[in-house]
Motif scaffolding. Structure first.
Motif, PDB file in Angstrom:
ATOM      1  N   LEU A   1       0.849  -1.202   0.000  1.00  0.00           N
ATOM      2  CA  LEU A   1       0.000   0.000   0.000  1.00  0.00           C
ATOM      3  C   LEU A   1       0.878   1.244   0.000  1.00  0.00           C
ATOM      4  CD1 LEU A   1      -2.835  -0.980   2.523  1.00  0.00           C
ATOM      5  CD2 LEU A   1      -3.194  -0.330   0.136  1.00  0.00           C
ATOM      6  N   LYS A   2       1.901   1.202   0.828  1.00  0.00           N
ATOM      7  CA  LYS A   2       2.804   2.347   0.939  1.00  0.00           C
ATOM      8  C   LYS A   2       3.489   2.636  -0.401  1.00  0.00           C
ATOM      9  CE  LYS A   2       6.598   4.017   3.817  1.00  0.00           C
ATOM     10  NZ  LYS A   2       7.737   3.549   4.622  1.00  0.00           N
ATOM     11  N   ALA A   3       3.880   1.563  -1.086  1.00  0.00           N
ATOM     12  CA  ALA A   3       4.537   1.736  -2.389  1.00  0.00           C
ATOM     13  C   ALA A   3       3.593   2.395  -3.392  1.00  0.00           C
ATOM     14  CB  ALA A   3       5.009   0.376  -2.896  1.00  0.00           C
ATOM     15  N   LYS A   4       2.285   2.204  -3.179  1.00  0.00           N
ATOM     16  CA  LYS A   4       1.292   2.835  -4.061  1.00  0.00           C
ATOM     17  C   LYS A   4       0.856   4.202  -3.540  1.00  0.00           C
ATOM     18  CE  LYS A   4      -0.741  -1.551  -5.694  1.00  0.00           C
ATOM     19  NZ  LYS A   4      -0.600  -1.453  -7.159  1.00  0.00           N
ATOM     20  N   GLY A   5       1.520   4.685  -2.488  1.00  0.00           N
ATOM     21  CA  GLY A   5       1.200   6.017  -1.969  1.00  0.00           C
ATOM     22  C   GLY A   5       0.046   6.045  -0.992  1.00  0.00           C
ATOM     23  N   ILE A   6      -0.298   4.883  -0.431  1.00  0.00           N
ATOM     24  CA  ILE A   6      -1.439   4.825   0.490  1.00  0.00           C
ATOM     25  C   ILE A   6      -0.959   4.493   1.903  1.00  0.00           C
ATOM     26  CG2 ILE A   6      -3.612   3.625   1.017  1.00  0.00           C
ATOM     27  CD1 ILE A   6      -3.718   3.031  -2.055  1.00  0.00           C
ATOM     28  N   GLY A   7      -1.273   5.360   2.825  1.00  0.00           N
ATOM     29  CA  GLY A   7      -0.873   5.140   4.213  1.00  0.00           C
ATOM     30  C   GLY A   7      -1.852   4.200   4.914  1.00  0.00           C
ATOM     31  N   SER A   8      -1.371   3.455   5.884  1.00  0.00           N
ATOM     32  CA  SER A   8      -2.243   2.618   6.711  1.00  0.00           C
ATOM     33  C   SER A   8      -1.567   2.492   8.065  1.00  0.00           C
ATOM     34  CB  SER A   8      -2.428   1.234   6.077  1.00  0.00           C
ATOM     35  OG  SER A   8      -1.180   0.588   5.984  1.00  0.00           O
ATOM     36  N   MET A   9      -2.331   2.056   9.045  1.00  0.00           N
ATOM     37  CA  MET A   9      -1.794   2.022  10.410  1.00  0.00           C
ATOM     38  C   MET A   9      -2.115   0.680  11.067  1.00  0.00           C
ATOM     39  SD  MET A   9      -0.507   5.103  10.808  1.00  0.00           S
ATOM     40  CE  MET A   9      -0.308   5.426  12.538  1.00  0.00           C
ATOM     41  N   VAL A  10      -1.270   0.298  12.023  1.00  0.00           N
ATOM     42  CA  VAL A  10      -1.543  -0.900  12.817  1.00  0.00           C
ATOM     43  C   VAL A  10      -1.888  -0.458  14.239  1.00  0.00           C
ATOM     44  CG1 VAL A  10      -0.588  -3.010  13.797  1.00  0.00           C
ATOM     45  CG2 VAL A  10      -0.062  -2.387  11.429  1.00  0.00           C
ATOM     46  N   TYR A  11      -3.163  -0.539  14.568  1.00  0.00           N
ATOM     47  CA  TYR A  11      -3.649  -0.263  15.927  1.00  0.00           C
ATOM     48  C   TYR A  11      -4.171  -1.576  16.497  1.00  0.00           C
ATOM     49  CZ  TYR A  11      -3.939   4.593  14.236  1.00  0.00           C
ATOM     50  OH  TYR A  11      -3.681   5.829  13.697  1.00  0.00           O
ATOM     51  N   TYR A  12      -3.460  -2.323  17.308  1.00  0.00           N
ATOM     52  CA  TYR A  12      -2.196  -2.031  17.924  1.00  0.00           C
ATOM     53  C   TYR A  12      -1.307  -3.238  17.772  1.00  0.00           C
ATOM     54  CZ  TYR A  12      -4.789   1.886  19.723  1.00  0.00           C
ATOM     55  OH  TYR A  12      -5.542   3.013  19.792  1.00  0.00           O
ATOM     56  N   PRO A  13      -0.015  -3.062  17.543  1.00  0.00           N
ATOM     57  CA  PRO A  13       0.846  -4.199  17.234  1.00  0.00           C
ATOM     58  C   PRO A  13       1.153  -5.111  18.429  1.00  0.00           C
ATOM     59  CG  PRO A  13       2.126  -2.160  17.314  1.00  0.00           C
ATOM     60  CD  PRO A  13       0.684  -1.770  17.453  1.00  0.00           C
ATOM     61  N   ILE A  14       1.045  -4.566  19.654  1.00  0.00           N
ATOM     62  CA  ILE A  14       1.292  -5.400  20.843  1.00  0.00           C
ATOM     63  C   ILE A  14       0.134  -5.201  21.813  1.00  0.00           C
ATOM     64  CG2 ILE A  14       2.866  -5.894  22.772  1.00  0.00           C
ATOM     65  CD1 ILE A  14       5.098  -4.510  21.168  1.00  0.00           C
ATOM     66  N   PRO A  15      -0.606  -6.267  22.144  1.00  0.00           N
ATOM     67  CA  PRO A  15      -1.693  -6.093  23.110  1.00  0.00           C
ATOM     68  C   PRO A  15      -1.123  -5.727  24.482  1.00  0.00           C
ATOM     69  CG  PRO A  15      -1.407  -8.416  22.567  1.00  0.00           C
ATOM     70  CD  PRO A  15      -0.469  -7.659  21.692  1.00  0.00           C
ATOM     71  N   LEU A  16      -1.934  -5.059  25.288  1.00  0.00           N
ATOM     72  CA  LEU A  16      -1.382  -4.468  26.522  1.00  0.00           C
ATOM     73  C   LEU A  16      -0.851  -5.491  27.513  1.00  0.00           C
ATOM     74  CD1 LEU A  16      -3.727  -1.419  27.193  1.00  0.00           C
ATOM     75  CD2 LEU A  16      -1.721  -1.620  25.737  1.00  0.00           C
ATOM     76  N   HIS A  17      -1.416  -6.712  27.524  1.00  0.00           N
ATOM     77  CA  HIS A  17      -0.938  -7.693  28.509  1.00  0.00           C
ATOM     78  C   HIS A  17       0.484  -8.150  28.195  1.00  0.00           C
ATOM     79  CE1 HIS A  17      -2.505 -10.265  25.315  1.00  0.00           C
ATOM     80  NE2 HIS A  17      -1.857 -11.285  25.832  1.00  0.00           N
ATOM     81  N   LEU A  18       0.954  -7.892  26.980  1.00  0.00           N
ATOM     82  CA  LEU A  18       2.319  -8.274  26.625  1.00  0.00           C
ATOM     83  C   LEU A  18       3.275  -7.084  26.587  1.00  0.00           C
ATOM     84  CD1 LEU A  18       1.526 -10.922  23.842  1.00  0.00           C
ATOM     85  CD2 LEU A  18       1.922 -11.300  26.293  1.00  0.00           C
ATOM     86  N   GLN A  19       2.811  -5.927  27.026  1.00  0.00           N
ATOM     87  CA  GLN A  19       3.688  -4.755  27.072  1.00  0.00           C
ATOM     88  C   GLN A  19       4.628  -4.869  28.267  1.00  0.00           C
ATOM     89  OE1 GLN A  19       3.905  -2.223  24.962  1.00  0.00           O
ATOM     90  NE2 GLN A  19       2.049  -2.495  23.710  1.00  0.00           N
ATOM     91  N   GLU A  20       5.839  -4.384  28.068  1.00  0.00           N
ATOM     92  CA  GLU A  20       6.850  -4.456  29.126  1.00  0.00           C
ATOM     93  C   GLU A  20       6.354  -3.815  30.427  1.00  0.00           C
ATOM     94  OE1 GLU A  20      10.629  -3.122  27.684  1.00  0.00           O
ATOM     95  OE2 GLU A  20      11.512  -3.200  29.706  1.00  0.00           O
ATOM     96  N   VAL A  21       5.648  -2.696  30.279  1.00  0.00           N
ATOM     97  CA  VAL A  21       5.187  -1.985  31.468  1.00  0.00           C
ATOM     98  C   VAL A  21       4.267  -2.863  32.335  1.00  0.00           C
ATOM     99  CG1 VAL A  21       3.205  -0.925  30.262  1.00  0.00           C
ATOM    100  CG2 VAL A  21       4.136   0.188  32.290  1.00  0.00           C
TER     101      VAL A  21
END
Ligand SMILES: *Cc1c(COP(=O)(O)O)cnc(C)c1O
Length: 376
Positions: A303-323
């Motif tokens: 998509l990016k190569a075609k000029g289209i932005g996209s997002m990943v919400y969210y790549p790490i679920p909160l139970h696996l966050q370091e915090v």
């Protein structure tokens, strides 16, 4: 060169620039930068919009959650049930007041907390549930309120991504004890910086949030409790006053685009579309598709190569966050959230996204998926 961003704040600004500039300049010339009359005026207007008794503004959605927990006297030793598939602010607020987040997995179809799994996580320490209306899609509030009543729990709705959404005709944020809103620029009602608010029909909660947001004192220079400096700037309140009357129209534009995506992406191999809502009206803060885990990053790059932005919400679920390592969850603890974190991709959707751009997004995705699924 095509450039379709995942979000664009400037086109919306241009459409209301005259009104904004006139009002913001008046604030600057007037000098009442902190708690000017526009702050109260916005709170009154937003309460009317939501059809609830009280709105108290503050500095961010994160602070709104923090203040709501403080107002309900939730703190050390208490447990708060919530989803791991959300932005960190949800559990940050729980942790900051000294309480413990208890995660309940989400539904694959709705991305929201699985209400069938909530009861098994309730203990004597459970004080509240924080449902998050993710991507603008309301949680099953009927089920959540039933559980809350049965176990005498408070409900704090995280409405940061869902301003204007309704569940069975009621505005989200007015169904639980408190609703927490964010006016971060990418949200459905965004200001030009940070901003937030709580909504409630409980006067005690409103009163507590009102003084906790300004250093914990009902009377100036008399402080009963540790509070925060969390006022909404007069300039931001002024921006929100100009924007609020357009909110429904902007949300309708989002829904229309979501409908186009739902119809035109329906038959594409390899894409699972977000489900249409039944008892609820989503406000589509994000249009989030699912693709096979191993292919997500390839698709995003194509998509990016075609000029289209996209997002990943969210790549790490909160139970696996370091915090949250101290909470002792591991990979596999909450499988649906983990699966989603590898599969989700949010494609461009904002009210000003032109139909020519929508078509490019659809055609590009068709092309990319066809290439992937024919080449194997
Ligand atoms: C944006 C967001 C928040 C926090 O709002 P801020 O205004 O950025 O502090 C909280 N919860 C969710 C789900 C959000 O998306």
């Amino acid at each position: 060169m095509i450039n379709i961003p995942p979000f664009d704040a400037t086109t919306q600004y241009k459409s209301i620039a005259t009104e904004i500039e006139k009002n913001v300049c008046a604030v600057m010339a007037g000098g009442r930068y902190i708690m000017g009359p526009q702050v109260k005026e916005f709170e009154v207007q937003f309460a009317q919009y939501l059809n609830c008794e009280q709105v108290i503004s503050c500095n961010s959605g994160t602070d709104a959650l923090h203040l709501a927990l403080r107002a309900l006297k939730i703190g050390v030793g208490d447990e708060v049930i919530t989803t791991p598939f959300t932005f960190i602010a949800t559990t940050e607020a729980i942790g900051i007041v000294g309480a413990t987040p208890v995660f309940v997995d989400v539904e694959l179809d709705s991305y929201n907390i699985d209400t069938q799994l909530i009861e098994s996580k309730i203990t004597e320490r459970t004080k509240a549930i924080i449902p998050v209306h993710l991507y603008g899609r309301p949680c099953n509030m009927t089920a959540i309120m039933e559980i809350a009543r049965k176990y005498n729990l408070k409900v704090i709705e995280d409405c940061a991504q869902a301003t204007g959404a309704t569940w069975e005709g009621k505005q989200v944020g007015t169904i639980g004890d408190v609703g927490c809103f964010s006016f971060f620029p990418t949200k459905n009602l965004g200001c030009f910086g940070d901003g937030g608010a709580i909504a409630t029909s409980n006067y005690e909660i409103a009163e507590r949030v009102e003084y906790l947001r300004r250093h914990g004192g009902k009377v100036k220079y008399h402080h009963e409790e540790l509070g925060l400096n969390s006022r909404l700037d007069t300039v931001q309140a002024t921006v929100l006053l100009v924007k609020l009357p357009y909110l429904d129209q902007w949300n309708s534009a989002r829904k229309a685009i979501a409908d186009i995506y739902l119809n035109s992406l329906a038959e594409i191999e390899g894409i699972v579309l977000p489900q249409r809502t039944h008892h609820a009206d989503s406000v589509w803060n994000q249009f989030t598709i699912r693709v096979l885990a191993g292919r997500r990053d390839t698709i995003q790059n194509s998509l990016k190569a075609k000029g289209i932005g996209s997002m990943v919400y969210y790549p790490i679920p909160l139970h696996l966050q370091e915090v949250h390592a101290g909470l002792s969850y591991t990979t596999g603890s909450l499988p649906v959230s983990e699966q989603l974190s590898h599969e989700v991709l949010s494609i461009p959707l904002f009210p000003e996204l032109e139909s020519s751009a929508q078509k490019i997004v659809v055609e590009s995705l068709k092309q990319i998926m066809a290439d992937i699924y024919c080449l194997q």
